[in-house]
Motif scaffolding. Structure first.
Motif, PDB file in Angstrom:
ATOM      1  N   LEU A   1      73.274  36.088   1.109  1.00  0.00           N
ATOM      2  CA  LEU A   1      72.341  35.598   2.127  1.00  0.00           C
ATOM      3  C   LEU A   1      71.761  36.788   2.900  1.00  0.00           C
ATOM      4  CD1 LEU A   1      74.109  32.468   3.692  1.00  0.00           C
ATOM      5  CD2 LEU A   1      72.501  32.576   1.795  1.00  0.00           C
ATOM      6  N   VAL A   2      70.454  36.808   3.035  1.00  0.00           N
ATOM      7  CA  VAL A   2      69.789  37.903   3.750  1.00  0.00           C
ATOM      8  C   VAL A   2      70.320  38.014   5.175  1.00  0.00           C
ATOM      9  CG1 VAL A   2      67.570  38.762   4.592  1.00  0.00           C
ATOM     10  CG2 VAL A   2      67.700  37.648   2.355  1.00  0.00           C
ATOM     11  N   ASN A   3      70.510  36.880   5.826  1.00  0.00           N
ATOM     12  CA  ASN A   3      70.963  36.876   7.216  1.00  0.00           C
ATOM     13  C   ASN A   3      72.332  37.534   7.358  1.00  0.00           C
ATOM     14  OD1 ASN A   3      72.424  35.118   9.598  1.00  0.00           O
ATOM     15  ND2 ASN A   3      70.258  35.484  10.011  1.00  0.00           N
ATOM     16  N   VAL A   4      73.232  37.280   6.424  1.00  0.00           N
ATOM     17  CA  VAL A   4      74.565  37.866   6.481  1.00  0.00           C
ATOM     18  C   VAL A   4      74.497  39.363   6.183  1.00  0.00           C
ATOM     19  CG1 VAL A   4      76.900  37.771   5.540  1.00  0.00           C
ATOM     20  CG2 VAL A   4      75.585  35.661   5.820  1.00  0.00           C
ATOM     21  N   VAL A   5      73.670  39.758   5.218  1.00  0.00           N
ATOM     22  CA  VAL A   5      73.523  41.180   4.882  1.00  0.00           C
ATOM     23  C   VAL A   5      73.046  41.965   6.094  1.00  0.00           C
ATOM     24  CG1 VAL A   5      72.210  42.828   3.498  1.00  0.00           C
ATOM     25  CG2 VAL A   5      73.089  40.748   2.442  1.00  0.00           C
ATOM     26  N   GLU A   6      72.093  41.437   6.823  1.00  0.00           N
ATOM     27  CA  GLU A   6      71.478  42.169   7.925  1.00  0.00           C
ATOM     28  C   GLU A   6      72.332  42.183   9.191  1.00  0.00           C
ATOM     29  OE1 GLU A   6      67.699  40.300   8.425  1.00  0.00           O
ATOM     30  OE2 GLU A   6      66.759  41.379   6.746  1.00  0.00           O
ATOM     31  N   ASN A   7      73.342  41.307   9.276  1.00  0.00           N
ATOM     32  CA  ASN A   7      74.062  41.174  10.544  1.00  0.00           C
ATOM     33  C   ASN A   7      75.581  41.122  10.414  1.00  0.00           C
ATOM     34  OD1 ASN A   7      71.682  40.580  12.521  1.00  0.00           O
ATOM     35  ND2 ASN A   7      71.334  39.194  10.798  1.00  0.00           N
ATOM     36  N   SER A   8      76.113  41.508   9.260  1.00  0.00           N
ATOM     37  CA  SER A   8      77.565  41.456   9.118  1.00  0.00           C
ATOM     38  C   SER A   8      78.057  42.602   8.236  1.00  0.00           C
ATOM     39  CB  SER A   8      77.995  40.105   8.538  1.00  0.00           C
ATOM     40  OG  SER A   8      79.397  39.946   8.652  1.00  0.00           O
ATOM     41  N   HIS A   9      79.378  42.706   8.176  1.00  0.00           N
ATOM     42  CA  HIS A   9      80.032  43.765   7.402  1.00  0.00           C
ATOM     43  C   HIS A   9      81.431  43.269   7.059  1.00  0.00           C
ATOM     44  CE1 HIS A   9      81.818  47.697   6.437  1.00  0.00           C
ATOM     45  NE2 HIS A   9      80.588  48.132   6.279  1.00  0.00           N
ATOM     46  N   SER A  10      81.914  43.565   5.878  1.00  0.00           N
ATOM     47  CA  SER A  10      83.207  43.034   5.447  1.00  0.00           C
ATOM     48  C   SER A  10      84.359  43.557   6.293  1.00  0.00           C
ATOM     49  CB  SER A  10      83.448  43.375   3.973  1.00  0.00           C
ATOM     50  OG  SER A  10      83.437  44.781   3.785  1.00  0.00           O
ATOM     51  N   ALA A  11      84.215  44.753   6.889  1.00  0.00           N
ATOM     52  CA  ALA A  11      85.295  45.340   7.685  1.00  0.00           C
ATOM     53  C   ALA A  11      85.266  44.873   9.136  1.00  0.00           C
ATOM     54  CB  ALA A  11      85.209  46.867   7.632  1.00  0.00           C
ATOM     55  N   LYS A  12      84.288  44.086   9.501  1.00  0.00           N
ATOM     56  CA  LYS A  12      84.150  43.643  10.885  1.00  0.00           C
ATOM     57  C   LYS A  12      85.264  42.654  11.231  1.00  0.00           C
ATOM     58  CE  LYS A  12      80.609  41.071  11.832  1.00  0.00           C
ATOM     59  NZ  LYS A  12      79.240  40.606  12.065  1.00  0.00           N
ATOM     60  N   PRO A  13      85.864  42.741  12.448  1.00  0.00           N
ATOM     61  CA  PRO A  13      86.908  41.773  12.836  1.00  0.00           C
ATOM     62  C   PRO A  13      86.388  40.336  12.789  1.00  0.00           C
ATOM     63  CG  PRO A  13      86.876  43.646  14.337  1.00  0.00           C
ATOM     64  CD  PRO A  13      85.678  43.800  13.445  1.00  0.00           C
ATOM     65  N   LEU A  14      87.297  39.388  12.575  1.00  0.00           N
ATOM     66  CA  LEU A  14      86.920  37.990  12.376  1.00  0.00           C
ATOM     67  C   LEU A  14      86.118  37.440  13.550  1.00  0.00           C
ATOM     68  CD1 LEU A  14      87.069  35.368  10.748  1.00  0.00           C
ATOM     69  CD2 LEU A  14      89.272  34.891  11.858  1.00  0.00           C
ATOM     70  N   ILE A  15      86.516  37.773  14.769  1.00  0.00           N
ATOM     71  CA  ILE A  15      85.820  37.211  15.925  1.00  0.00           C
ATOM     72  C   ILE A  15      84.346  37.623  15.917  1.00  0.00           C
ATOM     73  CG2 ILE A  15      86.505  39.146  17.403  1.00  0.00           C
ATOM     74  CD1 ILE A  15      86.453  37.236  19.772  1.00  0.00           C
ATOM     75  N   TYR A  16      84.051  38.833  15.444  1.00  0.00           N
ATOM     76  CA  TYR A  16      82.660  39.294  15.417  1.00  0.00           C
ATOM     77  C   TYR A  16      81.917  38.783  14.195  1.00  0.00           C
ATOM     78  CZ  TYR A  16      84.605  42.235  19.044  1.00  0.00           C
ATOM     79  OH  TYR A  16      85.249  42.673  20.175  1.00  0.00           O
ATOM     80  N   LYS A  17      82.667  38.430  13.150  1.00  0.00           N
ATOM     81  CA  LYS A  17      82.006  37.732  12.044  1.00  0.00           C
ATOM     82  C   LYS A  17      81.518  36.368  12.507  1.00  0.00           C
ATOM     83  CE  LYS A  17      84.463  39.915   8.172  1.00  0.00           C
ATOM     84  NZ  LYS A  17      85.345  39.697   7.005  1.00  0.00           N
ATOM     85  N   ILE A  18      82.341  35.690  13.304  1.00  0.00           N
ATOM     86  CA  ILE A  18      81.951  34.375  13.820  1.00  0.00           C
ATOM     87  C   ILE A  18      80.817  34.504  14.831  1.00  0.00           C
ATOM     88  CG2 ILE A  18      82.743  32.361  15.121  1.00  0.00           C
ATOM     89  CD1 ILE A  18      85.522  32.837  13.898  1.00  0.00           C
TER      90      ILE A  18
END
Length: 661
Positions: free
Chosen positions: A68-85
């Motif tokens: 998903l473009v939105n996830v690519v532009e605003n997330s990272h696999s190493a990011k803590p869960l709370i910031y993924k949410i």
């Protein structure tokens, strides 16, 4: 497949929104009970579909679905869960989906808990609410689809803006949106009343709980945003008069005026036309805030600078709903019957005066926020309107509001006794005078009028409970009798007192932190010490610490008072690897309701570490006051008389005496 399910749910929600915005409205005009009855199930179904869509996007973030473009532009696999949410709403598309989710949630709540609403009014309200959701669902599906795919999918995302990777930003937007979007209910009730051509005290009782709920959430949202800016941006300020900050303050001011105006309407059936107008304008200001954040017309740490074409689309939505509702208001308002008459010196008169100053303050913020944008659009000239303008206009306008607050509840409805009301606040006035004199005599430094500000804040805090003191006859009758009287008071009376006192608490914090804060900007090497506000801060060391998706340099300072170690502060700087962005992380130690604040500057070449150290007396009261205000609002909501859908208890019948035979 989950992403496609979320997208399809949005399409189905749009279809239901179109049906909900037309069929119940037609049913109300044709008096078709079956069509009017469709409004509630459609509203609930629409909420469930949008909730499914939001859950699908959340799943994509939590599982790091980089297709998903939105996830690519605003997330990272190493990011803590709370910031993924929290990353779900930390961007344009996701935040709009959250906006719509809350919008349809309020519609579903009216459908479920509005059982005592007249069928025609309920159908009209839910139809208007669905018109708003139709517009925003169309906007999201056409211009801001959060489920757009990218092919081939990258192995890693670009990460969320580091400024937004903070617990405060996980809480702030939902609270703020519950406030912003909550005012849509007042708007829908107002438009429905204009369509029906009928506004009365019952209408005010129905609209007040929704307005009060939105006001409470917006109060907490603004406070959370203020505290986030205070500790996250590294400069230690709690309010910057940023355009986006102002965009949240304006509906809060007009919403506060609306709450007080609705009280007059409920009690005396007066101010009908004015109350309807405030309901329309409050939500209009909420839409304006949405436009400012997402249009790309301004630069702010809060704003999503996106394609201006999207801003034009939001402006069109703003124009249709605000322009359409004001046109309907112009056509229908003259036919609304005026309410009761009251004397200038009365509770109604005090609340009207309160409304005048609140709307004037809102107008001052509105002009200061939008004038630079209008000037640039018209002439190309860029100017900045900052704190000096707002301090010179907003403060003096709000001063009478603080003076009126303790008096108003002591005045009788219709015609009041000014002398008796003045006698009721003599204790508060005495406390204010003594406090002003003591601060002026014993506290050194600060602006000349700062002691007056302290006195005014205490006058508002103590005076907020003057009505309760009057009604419980405290110190005039036995303590037990006063306690029994206090227990018998409506919770809305206690709620109003706490809300007014909370504003005084916030003012006290603002005055103290602004007038008597201490600051030192220094460059220290290990072992060096600096003195600040009676504290000694010794720079011990600087060390590197790894994080989940960043690396950081942390400075350790030991804080001593009177030679004894009382705390340790650890300001630092984080470097986020994916974004290649350097960010300051402040460290704060709280002493009672005062705080010692430390932030670290960028690395120097001479081996020293640049530090900004501040001591802010009573600064915690700024946000504590907002919590007290929201608590007061929650107490008022707990009043059974304000609960939509709560059946009234039947009066207990006296036993019938049988005649003697």
């Amino acid at each position: 497949m989950i992403a496609e399910t979320g997208h399809y749910a949005l399409v189905l929600a749009l279809a239901l929104a179109i049906l909900q915005s037309t069929l119940p409205l037609w049913g109300a005009r044709s008096r078709d009970a079956a069509l009017m009855g469709l409004a509630s199930p459609l509203a609930v179904a629409q909420f469930l579909l949008v909730a499914i869509s939001f859950a699908a996007l959340t799943h994509a973030y939590v599982t790091s679905d980089f297709s998903l473009v939105n996830v690519v532009e605003n997330s990272h696999s190493a990011k803590p869960l709370i910031y993924k949410i929290s990353g779900v709403w930390g961007n344009h598309e996701g935040s709009l989906l959250l906006w719509i989710l809350i919008l349809v949630l309020f519609g579903a709540l009216v459908a479920v808990f509005g059982r005592n609403l007249p069928a025609r009014l309920k159908a009209d309200v839910l139809a208007v609410q669905a018109m708003i959701s139709t517009a925003f669902l169309l906007f999201v599906l056409i211009t801001s689809n959060p489920f757009a795919r990218v092919n081939p999918a990258p192995l890693e995302g670009q990460d969320l803006n580091p400024l937004l990777q903070d617990p405060g930003l996980a809480i702030h937007p939902p609270l703020l949106y519950l406030g912003y979007v909550g005012f849509s209910m007042a708007f829908s009730f107002a438009v429905a009343a204009l369509i029906e051509g009928k506004v009365d005290a019952a209408w005010a009782r129905w609209v007040r709980p929704w307005t009060l709920m939105a006001w409470c959430f917006l109060t907490l949202g603004i406070a959370m945003g203020s505290y986030w800016a205070y500790y996250e941006l590294g400069w230690g300020g709690f309010w910057f008069w940023d355009p986006v900050e102002n965009a949240s303050l304006m509906p809060w001011l007009s919403g506060t005026a609306l709450l007080h105006s609705a009280v007059v309407m409920e009690k005396r059936e007066a101010l009908k036309i004015w109350t309807i107008l405030l309901a329309l304008l409050t939500f209009a200001l909420s839409l304006l805030g949405t436009f400012l954040v997402r249009s790309g017309v301004l630069t702010s740490v809060h704003a999503f600078a996106v394609d201006p074409a999207r801003g034009v689309a939001i402006l069109m939505i703003l124009t249709v709903f605000v322009g359409g509702s004001l046109t309907l208001y112009a056509l229908r308002a003259p036919v609304l019957r005026q309410g009761g008459i009251f004397a200038p010196v009365s509770r109604e008169g005090a609340l009207v005066l309160n409304n005048i100053f609140l709307t004037a303050a809102c107008a001052a913020v509105f002009i200061g926020t939008l004038y630079p944008l209008a000037l640039e659009a018209a002439t190309g000239e860029k100017i900045s309107v900052g704190a000096p303008f707002f301090n010179a206009t907003f403060g003096p306008i709000m001063l009478p509001v603080l003076l009126i607050m303790p008096f108003a509840p002591l005045l009788a409805w219709k015609r009041g006794d000014a002398l008796r009301a003045a006698q009721g606040v003599t204790v508060a006035l005495g406390v204010a005078i003594v406090a002003t004199a003591m601060v002026a005599g014993f506290v050194r430094g600060g602006p000349t009028l700062a002691p007056v500000g302290v006195g005014l804040a205490l006058f508002a805090i103590v005076g907020a409970f003057a009505e309760i003191a009057e009604r419980t006859k405290i110190f005039r009758i036995g303590l037990g009798d006063s306690v029994r009287r206090a227990r018998g008071l409506p919770t809305s009376t206690w709620g109003g007192a706490f809300s007014h006192a909370g504003l005084g608490v916030t003012l006290l914090g603002v005055v103290a932190a602004s007038a008597w804060s201490s600051e030192a900007v220094v460059a220290l090497r290990p072992g060096e010490t600096v003195k600040l506000a009676g504290f000694e801060l010794t720079f011990e060391k600087i060390e590197q610490r790894p994080g989940a998706n960043y690396r950081s340099a942390v400075a350790e300072l030991t804080v001593r008072e009177g030679g004894a170690v009382v705390a340790t502060v650890e300001p630092g700087r984080r470097f986020y690897l994916a974004r290649k962005m350097d960010l300051s992380e402040s460290s704060i130690v709280t002493f009672g309701v005062s705080q010692l604040y430390a932030s670290m500057a960028e690395a120097r070449t001479d081996g020293a570490t640049g530090l900004r150290l501040q001591y802010k007396p009573l600064v915690v009261l700024i946000w504590l006051g907002a919590v007290v205000m929201a608590f007061g609002g929650a107490l008022s909501l707990a009043d059974r008389r304000l609960r939509v859908g709560a059946p009234r208890k039947a009066a207990r019948r006296a036993p019938v005496m049988q005649p003697a035979e």
